[in-house]
Every structure is written in C-alpha cells, then in structure tokens.
Design an enzyme around this catalytic site. Structure first.
Site, PDB file in Angstrom:
ATOM      1  N   MET A  30       0.844  -1.204   0.000  1.00 61.05           N
ATOM      2  CA  MET A  30       0.000   0.000   0.000  1.00 61.05           C
ATOM      3  C   MET A  30       0.880   1.255   0.000  1.00 61.05           C
ATOM      4  O   MET A  30       0.408   2.346   0.321  1.00 61.05           O
ATOM      5  CB  MET A  30      -0.935  -0.005   1.201  1.00 61.05           C
ATOM      6  CG  MET A  30      -1.920  -1.177   1.162  1.00 61.05           C
ATOM      7  SD  MET A  30      -3.447  -0.856   2.040  1.00 61.05           S
ATOM      8  CE  MET A  30      -2.836  -0.597   3.682  1.00 61.05           C
ATOM      9  N   HIS A  34       8.991   1.113   3.533  1.00 62.17           N
ATOM     10  CA  HIS A  34      10.049   1.172   4.548  1.00 62.17           C
ATOM     11  C   HIS A  34      10.910  -0.084   4.409  1.00 62.17           C
ATOM     12  O   HIS A  34      10.720  -0.880   3.471  1.00 62.17           O
ATOM     13  CB  HIS A  34       9.432   1.300   5.945  1.00 62.17           C
ATOM     14  CG  HIS A  34       8.363   0.287   6.246  1.00 62.17           C
ATOM     15  ND1 HIS A  34       8.604  -1.076   6.271  1.00 62.17           N
ATOM     16  CD2 HIS A  34       7.039   0.424   6.506  1.00 62.17           C
ATOM     17  CE1 HIS A  34       7.495  -1.719   6.564  1.00 62.17           C
ATOM     18  NE2 HIS A  34       6.515  -0.835   6.694  1.00 62.17           N
ATOM     19  N   GLY A  36      10.892  -2.854   5.825  1.00 60.88           N
ATOM     20  CA  GLY A  36      10.148  -4.122   5.775  1.00 60.88           C
ATOM     21  C   GLY A  36       9.771  -4.453   4.339  1.00 60.88           C
ATOM     22  O   GLY A  36       9.999  -5.568   3.850  1.00 60.88           O
ATOM     23  N   HIS A  37       9.188  -3.452   3.649  1.00 61.24           N
ATOM     24  CA  HIS A  37       8.864  -3.647   2.227  1.00 61.24           C
ATOM     25  C   HIS A  37      10.149  -3.912   1.433  1.00 61.24           C
ATOM     26  O   HIS A  37      10.170  -4.745   0.523  1.00 61.24           O
ATOM     27  CB  HIS A  37       8.187  -2.405   1.644  1.00 61.24           C
ATOM     28  CG  HIS A  37       6.911  -2.007   2.317  1.00 61.24           C
ATOM     29  ND1 HIS A  37       6.801  -0.906   3.125  1.00 61.24           N
ATOM     30  CD2 HIS A  37       5.674  -2.567   2.286  1.00 61.24           C
ATOM     31  CE1 HIS A  37       5.561  -0.786   3.556  1.00 61.24           C
ATOM     32  NE2 HIS A  37       4.849  -1.786   3.072  1.00 61.24           N
ATOM     33  N   GLY A 148       4.821 -10.271   4.055  1.00 59.06           N
ATOM     34  CA  GLY A 148       5.559 -10.171   5.309  1.00 59.06           C
ATOM     35  C   GLY A 148       4.869 -10.934   6.437  1.00 59.06           C
ATOM     36  O   GLY A 148       3.639 -10.883   6.571  1.00 59.06           O
ATOM     37  N   LYS A 150       4.919 -10.041   9.268  1.00 60.49           N
ATOM     38  CA  LYS A 150       4.330  -8.994  10.128  1.00 60.49           C
ATOM     39  C   LYS A 150       2.804  -9.127  10.130  1.00 60.49           C
ATOM     40  O   LYS A 150       2.151  -8.943  11.139  1.00 60.49           O
ATOM     41  CB  LYS A 150       4.756  -7.626   9.586  1.00 60.49           C
ATOM     42  CG  LYS A 150       3.911  -6.460   9.999  1.00 60.49           C
ATOM     43  CD  LYS A 150       4.401  -5.913  11.290  1.00 60.49           C
ATOM     44  CE  LYS A 150       3.604  -4.765  11.845  1.00 60.49           C
ATOM     45  NZ  LYS A 150       2.616  -4.153  11.044  1.00 60.49           N
ATOM     46  N   ASP A 151       2.230  -9.445   8.953  1.00 56.67           N
ATOM     47  CA  ASP A 151       0.788  -9.680   8.832  1.00 56.67           C
ATOM     48  C   ASP A 151       0.582 -11.194   8.723  1.00 56.67           C
ATOM     49  O   ASP A 151       0.213 -11.716   7.665  1.00 56.67           O
ATOM     50  CB  ASP A 151       0.253  -8.947   7.599  1.00 56.67           C
ATOM     51  CG  ASP A 151       0.457  -7.446   7.713  1.00 56.67           C
ATOM     52  OD1 ASP A 151      -0.383  -6.780   8.319  1.00 56.67           O
ATOM     53  OD2 ASP A 151       1.490  -6.946   7.222  1.00 56.67           O
ATOM     54  N   VAL A 177      10.711  -7.326   9.782  1.00 55.40           N
ATOM     55  CA  VAL A 177      11.840  -6.398   9.939  1.00 55.40           C
ATOM     56  C   VAL A 177      11.483  -5.422  11.055  1.00 55.40           C
ATOM     57  O   VAL A 177      10.375  -4.880  11.085  1.00 55.40           O
ATOM     58  CB  VAL A 177      12.129  -5.641   8.625  1.00 55.40           C
ATOM     59  CG1 VAL A 177      13.236  -4.629   8.824  1.00 55.40           C
ATOM     60  CG2 VAL A 177      12.504  -6.628   7.521  1.00 55.40           C
ATOM     61  N   ARG A 188       2.169   2.658   9.578  1.00 50.58           N
ATOM     62  CA  ARG A 188       1.371   3.382  10.580  1.00 50.58           C
ATOM     63  C   ARG A 188       2.213   3.906  11.742  1.00 50.58           C
ATOM     64  O   ARG A 188       1.715   4.708  12.540  1.00 50.58           O
ATOM     65  CB  ARG A 188       0.246   2.491  11.102  1.00 50.58           C
ATOM     66  CG  ARG A 188      -0.825   2.221  10.050  1.00 50.58           C
ATOM     67  CD  ARG A 188      -2.062   1.560  10.634  1.00 50.58           C
ATOM     68  NE  ARG A 188      -3.158   1.562   9.679  1.00 50.58           N
ATOM     69  CZ  ARG A 188      -3.473   0.539   8.874  1.00 50.58           C
ATOM     70  NH1 ARG A 188      -2.759  -0.574   8.917  1.00 50.58           N
ATOM     71  NH2 ARG A 188      -4.480   0.630   8.037  1.00 50.58           N
TER      72      ARG A 188
HETATM   73  P1  AMP Z   1       1.415  -2.958   3.435  1.00 45.90           P
HETATM   74  O1  AMP Z   1       2.008  -1.912   2.555  1.00 45.90           O
HETATM   75  O2  AMP Z   1       1.340  -2.557   4.877  1.00 45.90           O
HETATM   76  O3  AMP Z   1       0.134  -3.534   2.904  1.00 45.90           O
HETATM   77  O4  AMP Z   1       2.451  -4.151   3.420  1.00 45.90           O
HETATM   78  C1  AMP Z   1       2.873  -4.744   2.222  1.00 45.90           C
HETATM   79  C2  AMP Z   1       3.650  -5.990   2.553  1.00 45.90           C
HETATM   80  O5  AMP Z   1       4.791  -5.638   3.348  1.00 45.90           O
HETATM   81  C3  AMP Z   1       2.830  -6.995   3.379  1.00 45.90           C
HETATM   82  O6  AMP Z   1       3.088  -8.302   2.897  1.00 45.90           O
HETATM   83  C4  AMP Z   1       3.365  -6.779   4.771  1.00 45.90           C
HETATM   84  O7  AMP Z   1       3.248  -7.927   5.601  1.00 45.90           O
HETATM   85  C5  AMP Z   1       4.826  -6.468   4.480  1.00 45.90           C
HETATM   86  N1  AMP Z   1       5.425  -5.786   5.637  1.00 45.90           N
HETATM   87  C6  AMP Z   1       4.954  -4.684   6.270  1.00 45.90           C
HETATM   88  N2  AMP Z   1       5.731  -4.393   7.336  1.00 45.90           N
HETATM   89  C7  AMP Z   1       6.704  -5.328   7.376  1.00 45.90           C
HETATM   90  C8  AMP Z   1       7.808  -5.593   8.249  1.00 45.90           C
HETATM   91  N3  AMP Z   1       8.063  -4.817   9.312  1.00 45.90           N
HETATM   92  N4  AMP Z   1       8.601  -6.644   7.983  1.00 45.90           N
HETATM   93  C9  AMP Z   1       8.346  -7.442   6.909  1.00 45.90           C
HETATM   94  N5  AMP Z   1       7.326  -7.267   6.054  1.00 45.90           N
HETATM   95  C10 AMP Z   1       6.506  -6.221   6.283  1.00 45.90           C
END
Ligand code: AMP
Length: 290
Positions: A30, A34, A36-37, A148, A150-151, A177, A188
C-alpha cells in the site's frame, strides 16, 4: 524502471517475459515503503527475472471509521526505494482501474481463519485483501509473490486462497523487519508521537518475554497469554484490541498446553493508532508436516 497505471500497460509490458518463460516476482504493497517492504522487494529481485511492486491503498479493506483518507502516501520516495531494491516495474493503478463501476465481485476466504484476530476487529478487512490480491495476481501473473510475516494472519489466508482457487503462484513469507529497539516496522508508525513511539515498544517486548518463557518450558496457553496481557496493561498509553494464540497453519484453537507450531499475536491501540505484532511459538523437537 517502468511505472504503469493500467491493466493493459501491465499486460503489454509483461508479455515478452511471459513468452520467454521468465520468472516474475511480485510484492503487493500500500506504499509508504520502509525497510520491511524493502526486504520483500530485495528477496523478489534476487530470486526472479522480473520484479513487480504494486502500490495501491485498497479502499475495500478499510471500514468507514478507519484511516483510509489519512494513510501515508509517499509515492516519489517509494519509487526510489523500490528501484534501489531491484524493482523493474511499479504498478500504481487508481481505484477505478481495480474496481470498475457496478456491483463488486468479492473473493472471500471463509472459516475461522478470517474471523479471529484482525478478522474479528476488522470484519470486512480480509475480504478486501483477498479480493484485491486476486485481481493483482490475475494482472501480474507472478511466479512468486512475497508477503511479510508482520501480517501473519494475512499470509495464512493468502496461502489458503491460493490453494483453494488453484493459483499457480508460490507464496513466500518473509521475516518481520524491526527497528533496532524491537518495534516492528509499519507504515502506521508514522502516526505515533514521540511518547507513543516509546510506548509502542510494549508490543515487541511482551512478545519476546513470552517467547523466553516458552523456551524455558512454559507451555500453558493461558499463563503465556496472561503474561502478555499484564505486560501490555502496564503501559498507560496502550489499550489491548486482542492478545491471542492460535495453532498454525489454519489458526485453529489451541489446547490448554501448546504443542506444535503456534502464532501468538497482538493488536494494540497506542493512543489512536492500532498496531499489530506477532511471534511464533514452536516446539522444536516435533516434526511439523502441516
Ligand atoms: P502494506 O504496505 O502494509 O500492505 O504491506 C505490504 C507488505 O509488506 C505486506 O506483505 C506486509 O506484511 C509487508 N510488511 C509490512 N511491514 C513489514 C515488516 N516490518 N517486515 C516485513 N514485512 C513487512
């Protein structure tokens, strides 16, 4: 690096790769990218010929009272980060592109797996996630997709969807991460004030101490849950949404004593910001064929 905004452009751009039987790695996001992505994009680009990153703040996974309008949008920085990690294509559709006018078609994984944890506090959330991920899978046609841990609940739901709908895609779950002090990276986290940022550490700290207890032989489910609840409640800025343990992979209920592989997950409001984190509690001496 290419930036595409339409389904047609994506199909044209990926056609030669598909005809040449090249592997396509896909990272749905989305935005507000960062580290993590970055870990997901880097893993995708190392293991695939072409790497596609989607950036789309998906309205159907937000309830009306949630943060859709305020969700951080940092597209220019995102492009640089994705390029530095080896992305070849960014797909940035608008809402009308992914949700044509008229009554929507939903992709919904049913059962407890979508009803517990975040599914309980955000009842429409996972239907929105599985619907948009299905559309993106059909547009990109990846060989590998990266999500990730994370979810963690999302990963299990996507794996089930891929199995049940026979998508020919390998789902790769990547480790969480964290900041140096343990806070899981999240788009967030940008909402947190300095005091809230400090308070947010209670999530990772409470999970790590539960893991230590588990590794020291505490397998009583309620005892471990109570330990996490007490720890979070000792932080004045924190309000618990959920603290729960489920068996992996299908998030089924645990027995009084933990066995095999279990997900300990928390959802916690720090001020107005809802954060999630999790840890796996796994018996190391049991071969898990699940
Ligand atoms: P989002 O942009 O929040 O929808 O996340 C996109 C992808 O990045 C999802 O698969 C998340 O699980 C992953 N993600 C978000 N934060 C982290 C993190 N801290 N470590 C690893 N993957 C992450």
């Amino acid at each position: 690096m290419n930036i595409c905004t339409t389904v047609e452009e994506m199909r044209q751009l990926l056609k030669p790769a598909r005809l040449a039987n090249k592997s396509i790695g896909f990272v749905p996001t989305m935005g507000a990218l960062h580290a993590g992505h970055a870990s997901l994009i880097t893993a995708a680009s190392k293991a695939n010929d072409i790497t596609v990153v989607s950036i789309f703040v998906n309205p159907t996974q937000f309830a009306p009272n949630e943060d859709l309008d305020n969700y951080p949008r940092t597209f220019e920085q995102d492009v640089k980060l994705a390029a530095n990690c080896g992305a070849d294509i960014i797909f940035k559709p608008d809402v009308a592109c992914l949700y044509p006018a008229g009554d929507p078609t939903w992709v919904e994984v049913t059962g407890d797996i979508t009803k517990v944890l975040c599914g309980k506090s955000r009842p429409i959330h996972f239907r929105g996630v599985t619907t948009v991920v299905s559309k993106l899978f059909n547009i990109v046609g990846p060989t590998n997709a990266y999500f990730g841990q994370k979810d963690a609940q999302q990963v299990q739901i996507i794996k089930k969807m891929v199995r049940d709908l026979m998508f020919d895609i390998k789902i790769n779950a990547m480790p969480i991460v964290r900041e140096e002090d343990g806070l899981a990276l999240s788009s967030r986290n940008a909402y947190l004030s300095p005091a809230e940022r400090k308070a947010a550490l209670v999530l990772s700290k409470s999970l790590t101490s539960a893991l230590t207890a588990f590794n020291n032989g505490v397998v009583n489910t309620q005892q471990l849950l109570n330990q996490v609840i007490d720890s979070i409640q000792s932080e004045p800025l924190a309000k618990i949404d959920y603290v729960e343990i489920y068996q992996l992979p299908d998030l089924t209920a645990c027995q009084a004593e933990l066995a095999r592989s279990n997900l300990l997950a928390v959802g916690v409001y720090i001020g107005k910001t809802r954060l999630i984190d999790n840890i796996i509690l796994e018996e190391t001496n049991v071969v898990d064929n699940a």
